[in-house]
Design a protein around this motif. Structure first.
Motif, short mmCIF file in Angstrom:
data_model
loop_
_atom_site.label_atom_id
_atom_site.label_comp_id
_atom_site.label_asym_id
_atom_site.label_seq_id
_atom_site.Cartn_x
_atom_site.Cartn_y
_atom_site.Cartn_z
N ALA A 84 21.56 -4.10 -5.87
CA ALA A 84 22.93 -2.96 -5.70
C ALA A 84 21.45 -2.08 -5.95
O ALA A 84 21.90 -1.11 -5.17
N GLY A 85 21.45 -1.66 -6.71
CA GLY A 85 20.05 -0.82 -7.54
C GLY A 85 20.71 0.65 -7.65
O GLY A 85 20.29 1.64 -6.54
N THR A 86 21.65 0.64 -8.10
CA THR A 86 22.36 1.69 -7.97
C THR A 86 22.32 2.99 -8.70
O THR A 86 22.63 4.19 -8.23
N CYS A 87 21.28 3.13 -9.94
CA CYS A 87 20.81 4.29 -10.20
C CYS A 87 19.74 4.75 -9.74
O CYS A 87 19.16 5.99 -10.02
N GLY A 88 19.21 4.03 -8.61
CA GLY A 88 18.17 4.29 -7.26
C GLY A 88 16.83 4.06 -8.74
O GLY A 88 16.05 4.51 -7.60
N GLY A 89 17.43 3.30 -8.79
CA GLY A 89 15.19 2.82 -9.60
C GLY A 89 15.12 3.50 -10.94
O GLY A 89 13.30 3.47 -11.05
N ILE A 90 16.00 4.07 -11.64
CA ILE A 90 15.09 4.40 -12.52
C ILE A 90 15.24 3.80 -13.99
O ILE A 90 16.14 4.65 -15.58
N ALA A 91 16.16 2.44 -13.65
CA ALA A 91 16.00 1.58 -15.12
C ALA A 91 17.13 1.57 -15.95
O ALA A 91 17.05 1.67 -17.09
N LEU A 92 18.46 2.12 -15.27
CA LEU A 92 19.67 3.01 -15.93
C LEU A 92 20.26 2.37 -15.29
O LEU A 92 21.95 1.94 -16.00
N ASN B 171 0.57 -1.09 0.34
CA ASN B 171 -0.13 0.08 0.48
C ASN B 171 0.61 1.49 0.28
O ASN B 171 0.07 2.27 0.03
N ILE B 172 2.33 1.02 0.05
CA ILE B 172 3.22 2.26 0.20
C ILE B 172 3.94 2.64 -1.40
O ILE B 172 4.73 2.77 -1.77
N ASN B 173 3.14 1.51 -2.31
CA ASN B 173 3.87 1.71 -3.89
C ASN B 173 5.93 1.83 -3.54
O ASN B 173 6.33 2.23 -4.50
N LEU B 174 6.20 0.63 -3.31
CA LEU B 174 7.59 -0.17 -2.80
C LEU B 174 7.54 -0.71 -3.82
O LEU B 174 6.86 -1.21 -4.55
N SER B 175 8.46 -0.33 -4.75
CA SER B 175 9.38 -1.32 -5.47
C SER B 175 10.20 -2.77 -4.68
O SER B 175 10.76 -2.24 -3.74
N LEU B 176 10.40 -3.49 -5.81
CA LEU B 176 10.93 -4.84 -5.27
C LEU B 176 12.22 -4.82 -4.57
O LEU B 176 12.76 -4.98 -3.98
N GLY C 23 14.27 -5.30 -10.41
CA GLY C 23 13.61 -5.60 -9.52
C GLY C 23 13.31 -3.47 -8.79
O GLY C 23 12.10 -3.80 -8.60
N CYS C 24 13.46 -2.87 -9.87
CA CYS C 24 13.23 -1.30 -9.68
C CYS C 24 12.28 -1.03 -10.17
O CYS C 24 11.53 0.02 -10.31
N GLN C 25 11.18 -2.74 -11.06
CA GLN C 25 10.32 -1.48 -11.71
C GLN C 25 8.95 -2.25 -11.76
O GLN C 25 7.52 -2.45 -12.09
N LEU C 26 9.13 -3.02 -10.38
CA LEU C 26 7.69 -4.10 -9.60
C LEU C 26 7.60 -3.30 -8.82
O LEU C 26 7.95 -3.24 -8.07
N ARG C 27 7.13 -2.95 -9.22
CA ARG C 27 5.82 -1.63 -7.79
C ARG C 27 5.07 -3.07 -7.52
O ARG C 27 4.59 -3.94 -8.03
#
Ligand code: FES
Length: 105
Positions: free
Chosen positions: A38-46, A21-26, A85-89
């Motif tokens: 790592a999620g190095t780009c912070g979640g912007i698919a880069l 319910n808080i729109n987090l990504s995996l 994972g950053c694109q999977l809400r």
């Protein structure tokens, strides 16, 4: 909350209770939990350092967008089950999903 399952290298499945319910990504949930993503780009698919393989439940996910597909194309180890994972809400439909963090290399 839903329960998703992280498959570890030894084949065991670790249940993770995650909020929907808080729109987090995996990726965000895994990073917050101290998992090795790592999620190095912070979640912007880069960066593609948040790749996961969906082992069960792929049919419940939204299709990958063009930017996600472009990044996945750059990963030599990616398969049709690999997602960023950053694109999977996290959504209720993902309850019971099984995944693993994509091995690097
Ligand atoms: S965090 Fe960079 S592509 Fe997902």
């Amino acid at each position: 909350m839903i329960t998703i399952y992280l498959m570890n290298a030894d084949g065991s499945q670790e249940p993770l209770e995650v909020p929907v319910n808080i729109n987090l990504s995996l990726m965000e949930v895994l990073r917050a939990g101290g998992y090795p993503i790592a999620g190095t780009c912070g979640g912007i698919a880069l960066c593609a350092t948040c790749a996961v393989d969906i082992l069960s439940g792929n049919e419940q996910l939204s299709p990958a967008g063009d930017q996600e597909l472009d990044m996945l194309d750059l990963l030599p180890q990616s398969t049709s089950a690999t997602r960023l994972g950053c694109q999977l809400r996290l959504r209720p439909e993902m309850d019971g999903m099984v995944f693993r963090i994509t091995p690097a290399g």
